[in-house]
Design a protein around this motif. Structure first.
Motif, PDB file in Angstrom:
ATOM      1  N   ASP A  54       0.480  -1.170   0.020  1.00  0.00           N
ATOM      2  CA  ASP A  54      -0.086  -0.152  -0.350  1.00  0.00           C
ATOM      3  C   ASP A  54       0.786   1.480  -0.497  1.00  0.00           C
ATOM      4  OD1 ASP A  54      -1.980  -1.412   0.493  1.00  0.00           O
ATOM      5  OD2 ASP A  54      -2.375  -1.085   2.240  1.00  0.00           O
ATOM      6  N   ASP A  55       2.580   0.967  -0.077  1.00  0.00           N
ATOM      7  CA  ASP A  55       2.821   2.363   0.611  1.00  0.00           C
ATOM      8  C   ASP A  55       3.812   2.766  -0.569  1.00  0.00           C
ATOM      9  OD1 ASP A  55       4.119   3.722   1.817  1.00  0.00           O
ATOM     10  OD2 ASP A  55       4.319   3.051   3.658  1.00  0.00           O
ATOM     11  N   PRO A  56       3.930   2.920  -1.508  1.00  0.00           N
ATOM     12  CA  PRO A  56       5.378   3.646  -2.120  1.00  0.00           C
ATOM     13  C   PRO A  56       5.655   4.471  -1.310  1.00  0.00           C
ATOM     14  CG  PRO A  56       2.967   4.430  -3.601  1.00  0.00           C
ATOM     15  CD  PRO A  56       2.664   4.048  -2.283  1.00  0.00           C
ATOM     16  N   ALA A  57       7.012   4.315  -0.555  1.00  0.00           N
ATOM     17  CA  ALA A  57       8.045   5.205  -0.044  1.00  0.00           C
ATOM     18  C   ALA A  57       9.678   5.047  -0.630  1.00  0.00           C
ATOM     19  CB  ALA A  57       7.530   4.099   1.548  1.00  0.00           C
ATOM     20  N   PRO A  58      10.148   6.099  -0.615  1.00  0.00           N
ATOM     21  CA  PRO A  58      11.743   6.392  -0.388  1.00  0.00           C
ATOM     22  C   PRO A  58      12.213   4.865   0.147  1.00  0.00           C
ATOM     23  CG  PRO A  58      11.037   8.043  -0.083  1.00  0.00           C
ATOM     24  CD  PRO A  58       9.747   7.471   0.549  1.00  0.00           C
ATOM     25  N   PRO A  59      13.424   4.426  -0.525  1.00  0.00           N
ATOM     26  CA  PRO A  59      14.192   3.565  -0.445  1.00  0.00           C
ATOM     27  C   PRO A  59      14.851   3.646   1.090  1.00  0.00           C
ATOM     28  CG  PRO A  59      14.936   4.382  -2.547  1.00  0.00           C
ATOM     29  CD  PRO A  59      13.671   5.442  -2.264  1.00  0.00           C
ATOM     30  N   GLN A  60      15.266   4.865   0.913  1.00  0.00           N
ATOM     31  CA  GLN A  60      16.233   5.691   2.503  1.00  0.00           C
ATOM     32  C   GLN A  60      15.732   5.183   3.985  1.00  0.00           C
ATOM     33  OE1 GLN A  60      15.572   7.630  -0.716  1.00  0.00           O
ATOM     34  NE2 GLN A  60      15.278   9.702   0.465  1.00  0.00           N
ATOM     35  N   ASP A  61      13.899   5.306   3.353  1.00  0.00           N
ATOM     36  CA  ASP A  61      13.331   5.445   4.590  1.00  0.00           C
ATOM     37  C   ASP A  61      13.383   3.694   5.264  1.00  0.00           C
ATOM     38  OD1 ASP A  61      12.781   8.003   3.872  1.00  0.00           O
ATOM     39  OD2 ASP A  61      10.968   7.992   3.483  1.00  0.00           O
ATOM     40  N   VAL A  62      13.424   3.121   4.055  1.00  0.00           N
ATOM     41  CA  VAL A  62      13.188   1.564   4.858  1.00  0.00           C
ATOM     42  C   VAL A  62      14.549   1.345   5.353  1.00  0.00           C
ATOM     43  CG1 VAL A  62      12.410  -1.199   3.874  1.00  0.00           C
ATOM     44  CG2 VAL A  62      11.823   0.864   2.121  1.00  0.00           C
ATOM     45  N   VAL A  63      15.468   1.401   4.656  1.00  0.00           N
ATOM     46  CA  VAL A  63      16.671   1.375   5.600  1.00  0.00           C
ATOM     47  C   VAL A  63      17.338   2.218   6.791  1.00  0.00           C
ATOM     48  CG1 VAL A  63      19.159   1.648   5.557  1.00  0.00           C
ATOM     49  CG2 VAL A  63      17.999   0.517   3.839  1.00  0.00           C
ATOM     50  N   ALA A  64      16.502   3.276   6.983  1.00  0.00           N
ATOM     51  CA  ALA A  64      16.728   3.919   8.134  1.00  0.00           C
ATOM     52  C   ALA A  64      15.921   3.167   9.231  1.00  0.00           C
ATOM     53  CB  ALA A  64      15.796   5.365   8.274  1.00  0.00           C
ATOM     54  N   HIS A  65      14.365   3.038   9.317  1.00  0.00           N
ATOM     55  CA  HIS A  65      13.507   2.181   9.894  1.00  0.00           C
ATOM     56  C   HIS A  65      14.205   0.874  10.836  1.00  0.00           C
ATOM     57  CE1 HIS A  65       9.507   1.046  11.333  1.00  0.00           C
ATOM     58  NE2 HIS A  65       9.519   0.048  10.766  1.00  0.00           N
ATOM     59  N   ALA A  66      14.151  -0.194   9.459  1.00  0.00           N
ATOM     60  CA  ALA A  66      14.939  -0.834  10.109  1.00  0.00           C
ATOM     61  C   ALA A  66      16.490  -1.326  10.770  1.00  0.00           C
ATOM     62  CB  ALA A  66      16.045  -2.113   8.710  1.00  0.00           C
ATOM     63  N   ALA A  67      16.732   0.540  10.426  1.00  0.00           N
ATOM     64  CA  ALA A  67      18.226   0.557  11.505  1.00  0.00           C
ATOM     65  C   ALA A  67      17.323   0.775  12.689  1.00  0.00           C
ATOM     66  CB  ALA A  67      19.073   1.600  11.154  1.00  0.00           C
TER      67      ALA A  67
END
Length: 304
Positions: free
Chosen positions: A214-227
């Motif tokens: 549901d959420d097209p999102a910037p790829p850097q946000d995924v890395v930051a959330h995982a971190a």
């Protein structure tokens, strides 16, 4: 009677599909590598070698009793290898066949500069591999029309799941936070690929379906959330223009679109993981993010 599913290209997604099979369903699948036959057996898949050109007698025998055919093999320069090897068999020697699922990619849409796309949007692929996908989709849908069989084309966004995710990339030191203004990607957890496929197969659905979150999102946000979930410092931000990337990785960033999953939902499918936050949170909580150590789970993917 028993459902018999045959998967051409039983890799990362194919194994997830096999693991999610309905009770009483038998699954067979192919690999090109003899070294991977045992990993298919461990996944509960009766293994077959497929060299991309010819069917073995054992494979032809299995296909004769197949009720659901799943194709997860990429087309090459010569077109779709499964159609080249098995089209005649599908048309005349698979009397129990009820449904075909073809795993494609949202790359068929090409670049829409961040705008929303759905299954009615014109496909204008950029890369050679995406152009080959458009041709393969058309060929499978034409075969369905010719044989009267429903063919569902599952257009997948960026695949992730156990063993193949931002946590793994952070642990291995390969995660990057590339910054390109306005860039977004959709993603799909492998469990939802399996879930959507079985849902569509159960309904005998045909046509194209975007299988995406549901959420097209910037790829850097995924890395930051995982971190944040791991309690580690995220990697530094890197301007896209100066990043060291493979040609394939760089090509992903040449396409920017927001992919709608409304048609899949209208067909009655409910996503298990609606976005990367839900999926990463669940995998971190239950420890499944590491995967089972299968080489297929460690195959290359985008940096997010």
């Amino acid at each position: 009677m028993t459902q018999n599913v045959f998967i051409f290209g039983a890799g990362y997604s194919g194994k997830a599909i096999a693991a999610a099979r309905p009770a009483g369903t038998a699954v067979s699948g192919t690999t090109r590598s003899p070294e991977k036959l045992e990993s298919l057996r461990r996944a509960g898949i009766a293994p077959h070698l497929f060299d991309g050109t010819h069917l073995t007698s054992e494979t032809a025998e299995a296909l004769a009793d197949t009720t659901h055919l799943v194709v997860s093999a990429a087309p090459g320069e010569g077109g779709d290898p499964v159609l080249a090897a098995a089209q005649e068999t599908i048309g005349s020697a698979m009397p129990r066949l009820e449904w075909i699922g073809y795993l494609s990619t949202v790359g068929v849409y090409g670049d829409y500069q961040g705008a929303w796309v759905d299954e009615t949007t014109e496909c204008r692929p950029v890369s050679g591999r995406s152009r080959a996908r458009v041709a393969a989709e058309a060929a499978w849908l034409a075969l369905g029309a010719e044989t009267g069989l429903p063919v569902a084309v599952l257009r997948l966004s960026g695949i992730y799941g156990p063993g193949r995710n931002a946590f793994v990339n952070l642990e291995q030191g390969t995660a990057k936070r590339l910054i390109k203004a306005g860039q977004v990607f959709n993603r799909i957890h492998v469990a939802d690929i399996a879930g959507a496929l079985w849902h569509l197969a159960g309904r005998g659905a045909g046509g194209a379906f975007n299988v995406t979150d549901d959420d097209p999102a910037p790829p850097q946000d995924v890395v930051a959330h995982a971190a944040r979930l791991m309690g580690v410092a995220p990697p530094p931000e890197i301007p896209f223009e100066t990043a060291q990337l493979s040609p394939m990785a760089r090509s992903f960033y040449g396409e920017n679109k927001r992919v709608s999953n409304a048609k899949l939902k209208a067909e009655g499918y409910q996503l298990r993981f609606s976005d990367y936050r839900a999926a990463l949170g669940a995998m971190w909580a239950d420890g499944s993010w590491r995967g089972a150590g299968d080489a297929d789970a460690r195959s290359p993917m985008r940096s997010d």
